[in-house]
Design a protein around this motif. Structure first.
Motif, short mmCIF file in Angstrom:
data_model
loop_
_atom_site.label_atom_id
_atom_site.label_comp_id
_atom_site.label_asym_id
_atom_site.label_seq_id
_atom_site.Cartn_x
_atom_site.Cartn_y
_atom_site.Cartn_z
N THR A 286 0.84 -1.22 0.00
CA THR A 286 0.00 0.00 0.00
C THR A 286 0.86 1.25 0.00
N ALA A 287 1.90 1.22 0.86
CA ALA A 287 2.80 2.38 0.91
C ALA A 287 3.54 2.55 -0.41
N LEU A 288 3.79 1.43 -1.11
CA LEU A 288 4.48 1.51 -2.40
C LEU A 288 3.64 2.26 -3.44
N GLN A 289 2.32 2.26 -3.27
CA GLN A 289 1.44 2.98 -4.21
C GLN A 289 1.69 4.49 -4.13
N ARG A 290 1.99 5.01 -2.97
CA ARG A 290 2.30 6.43 -2.84
C ARG A 290 3.51 6.80 -3.67
N HIS A 291 4.53 5.99 -3.55
CA HIS A 291 5.75 6.25 -4.31
C HIS A 291 5.48 6.15 -5.81
N GLN A 292 4.67 5.15 -6.18
CA GLN A 292 4.39 4.96 -7.61
C GLN A 292 3.57 6.13 -8.18
N SER A 293 2.59 6.64 -7.39
CA SER A 293 1.80 7.79 -7.88
C SER A 293 2.67 9.02 -8.06
N GLN A 294 3.62 9.22 -7.13
CA GLN A 294 4.53 10.34 -7.27
C GLN A 294 5.41 10.18 -8.51
N GLN A 295 5.84 8.94 -8.76
CA GLN A 295 6.65 8.68 -9.95
C GLN A 295 5.85 8.95 -11.22
N ILE A 296 4.54 8.61 -11.17
CA ILE A 296 3.69 8.86 -12.35
C ILE A 296 3.58 10.37 -12.61
N ALA A 297 3.38 11.14 -11.55
CA ALA A 297 3.29 12.59 -11.73
C ALA A 297 4.60 13.16 -12.27
N LYS A 298 5.71 12.66 -11.76
CA LYS A 298 7.03 13.14 -12.21
C LYS A 298 7.25 12.77 -13.67
N LYS A 299 6.92 11.53 -14.03
CA LYS A 299 7.10 11.08 -15.41
C LYS A 299 6.18 11.86 -16.38
N ALA A 300 4.96 12.17 -15.88
CA ALA A 300 4.03 12.94 -16.74
C ALA A 300 4.59 14.32 -17.05
N LEU A 301 5.14 15.01 -16.05
CA LEU A 301 5.77 16.30 -16.28
C LEU A 301 6.98 16.18 -17.18
N LEU A 302 7.77 15.13 -16.97
CA LEU A 302 8.97 14.91 -17.80
C LEU A 302 8.58 14.63 -19.25
N LEU A 303 7.46 13.90 -19.39
CA LEU A 303 7.02 13.57 -20.74
C LEU A 303 6.64 14.84 -21.51
N HIS A 304 6.00 15.85 -20.87
CA HIS A 304 5.60 17.09 -21.53
C HIS A 304 6.78 17.97 -21.88
N GLU A 305 7.94 17.65 -21.29
CA GLU A 305 9.13 18.43 -21.61
C GLU A 305 9.96 17.79 -22.71
N GLN A 306 9.62 16.55 -23.08
CA GLN A 306 10.41 15.82 -24.07
C GLN A 306 10.06 16.32 -25.47
N ARG A 307 11.12 16.57 -26.32
CA ARG A 307 10.95 16.94 -27.71
C ARG A 307 11.59 15.91 -28.63
N ASP A 308 12.45 15.09 -28.06
CA ASP A 308 13.07 14.03 -28.84
C ASP A 308 12.17 12.81 -28.82
N LEU A 309 11.97 12.25 -30.00
CA LEU A 309 11.04 11.12 -30.10
C LEU A 309 11.52 9.90 -29.30
N ASP A 310 12.80 9.61 -29.34
CA ASP A 310 13.29 8.42 -28.62
C ASP A 310 13.16 8.60 -27.11
N ALA A 311 13.53 9.78 -26.64
CA ALA A 311 13.38 10.05 -25.20
C ALA A 311 11.92 10.05 -24.80
N PHE A 312 11.07 10.55 -25.68
CA PHE A 312 9.64 10.54 -25.43
C PHE A 312 9.11 9.12 -25.29
N LYS A 313 9.51 8.25 -26.22
CA LYS A 313 9.05 6.85 -26.17
C LYS A 313 9.56 6.14 -24.91
N ALA A 314 10.80 6.45 -24.52
CA ALA A 314 11.36 5.80 -23.33
C ALA A 314 10.60 6.24 -22.07
#
Length: 497
Positions: free
Chosen positions: A50-78
């Motif tokens: 259950t506690a691991l879900q908190r960490h995972q939700s934070q990682q999702i938010a971080k990855k979502a922000l990182l994804l909006h900053e990506q302009r390179d297609l390969d980095a975007f796909k990764a």
């Protein structure tokens, strides 16, 4: 007697019952504790997921922000692939947390109604967070980030991350609270179990060990008293046993003396009988020689005179030469019998001359039948004479052995060997006769003769040994303690023993 056995038996039963009860109590308490610990371990792992879900939700938010900053297609796909993996894991952990399971096929852990309500409160935020994540994962490239799907997905993730974290954190806190409460209950159970165990041990000490110790002290006192009585009885028995041993020793000594006295008396009687036998042999020999021998000689002279007178008168009788020959043979036989009864060579010259005469008598009948060997000092005419009983014994044994070897053994050669060794005088007589089985000696014709030889040897403290094998002859060996004698041998006063 019944009460003495019933008390220990009842005490033993009580002791066994209390120990069994204590063992059962401890075993049940241990089983319950282990069972609870296993459940707690599953609950701890469930709280961890259950506690691991908190960490995972934070990682999702971080990855979502990182994804909006990506302009390179390969980095975007990764980044998009990493976001997709996080979405799968958080959705799996959220479903397992709602069901109270640790894996797909593992048994469920009971969860309280409060936790289920908290999960239901967090479920809308999770669904929107999950929907936004899927939208972001479905984008085709950096250019699609500015589309309505991209903007809506990012908005859903960012808007629902904090509320989801808050609800999941409430689930973790509630789960920790319930686990601490269960641990406190288990600790209280162990305290009660510990107090109950102490109470049972105290009851065992009071109702079992205390009476047992009292009985043990009484038993030890009885054993000490019994040991003292036993020690005293042993001391008395030792004294009595010592007296009995002394009495037994005295009886044994008395019996030995009596037995030795009887042996000595028997030996003396046997010696007297042998002496009387030798005396009778001497008397018969003298009477044969002096009486019958002289009478036969006189008869022979009368017959010879008669033969001369008849010849002078011109009368001849053919029976007179036969009669003279018969008288001569009778005189020779009388002399032989007289010599066998008491040889003059034995009384006048000693053992060796007598043995030589005995051997020559047999060799005249069969030349070379008897051979005589002896130590040089025995063959010396000037050698010291042996003791009179020893000479008579050795001569009679040799005489009897020769007679048995010729008459019963059918021997054609007999060897006589007389020698001294280790202060013993040894006589060895061997023959090549038919032999016999020594165990059947008492049934043999010469058994009495062997017995007489044995008795004679015993009278002079000697040893007698006879060995024989059927078909291989017989060997006789006599050993007598040797002591030289410088005394005059008077065979008119025979003393054997």
């Amino acid at each position: 007697m019944a009460s003495s056995t019933t008390g220990p038996l009842r005490l033993t039963r009580l002791y066994v019952a209390t120990l069994l009860g204590l063992a059962v109590l401890l075993t049940v308490g241990q089983l319950i504790t282990q069972w609870q610990f296993d459940k707690f371990q599953d609950e701890i792992l469930l709280i961890r997921n259950t506690a691991l879900q908190r960490h995972q939700s934070q990682q999702i938010a971080k990855k979502a922000l990182l994804l909006h900053e990506q302009r390179d297609l390969d980095a975007f796909k990764a980044t998009q692939e990493s976001l997709r993996q996080l979405e799968i894991k958080i959705r799996q952990h959220f479903v397992w947390g709602q069901k109270g399971v640790l894996s797909q096929n593992s048994p469920s852990v009971p969860i309280s109604d409060t936790i289920q309500q908290l999960y239901r409160a967090a479920e809308p935020y999770f669904n929107r967070l999950d929907a936004g994540t899927r939208m972001l994962v479905s984008l085709t490239g950096p250019s699609s980030l500015s589309s309505s799907v991209g903007k809506q997905g990012l908005q859903l993730v960012l808007a629902n991350d904090a509320p989801f974290l808050e609800r999941i954190d409430a689930v973790v806190q509630r789960s920790n609270h319930e686990l601490r409460h269960k641990l406190a209950s288990l600790q209280q159970f162990e305290q009660y179990l510990y107090i109950l165990t102490l109470a049972i041990l105290a009851a065992i000490a009071w109702f079992v060990y205390r009476p047992a110790a009292r009985r043990l002290r009484a038993t030890v006192a009885q054993l000490v008293a019994a040991e003292q009585r036993t020690t005293e009885a042993n001391r008395k028995l030792t004294s009595v046993n010592s007296s009995l041993n002394k009495a037994r020793q005295q009886l044994v000594e008395s019996a030995k003396q009596q037995f030795q006295l009887q042996i000595n008396e028997q030996k003396s009687r046997t010696a007297y009988l042998v002496a009387g036998q030798e005396e009778e042999r001497k008397r018969l020999s003298r009477e044969l020689h002096d009486g019958l021998g002289q009478m036969l000689t006189a008869i022979k002279l009368q017959v010879e005179g008669l033969d001369v007178r008849l010849a002078n008168s011109g009368v001849s009788d053919t029976n007179l030469p036969v009669l003279k020959n018969l008288i001569t043979q009778t005189i020779q036989e009388a002399r032989s019998i007289s010599n066998n009864l008491m040889p003059s060579a034995l009384s006048d010259f000693g053992l060796m001359p007598a043995l030589r005469v005995l051997a020559e008598q047999h060799n005249r009948l069969a030349p070379g039948m008897v051979t005589l060997e002896a130590d040089h000092w025995l063959m010396d005419p000037g050698a010291e004479r042996l003791a009179q009983p020893v000479e008579i014994t050795l001569y009679r044994v040799t005489q009897e052995a020769l007679t048995n070897a010729i008459r019963h053994g059918k021997a054609t050669h007999i060897g006589i060997h007389l020698f001294e060794k280790d202060h013993y005088l040894h006589l060895s007589i061997t023959d090549n006769g038919v032999g016999f089985k020594t165990q059947r000696l008492s049934k043999e014709p010469h058994g009495q003769g062997v017995h007489n030889m044995h008795e004679r040897v015993k009278l002079v403290n000697g040893t007698f040994k006879l060995t024989s094998v059927p078909g291989k002859g017989t060997k006789l060996k006599v050993s007598i303690p040797y002591h030289s004698q410088e005394l005059t041998h008077d065979y008119d006063k025979i003393n054997v023993g």
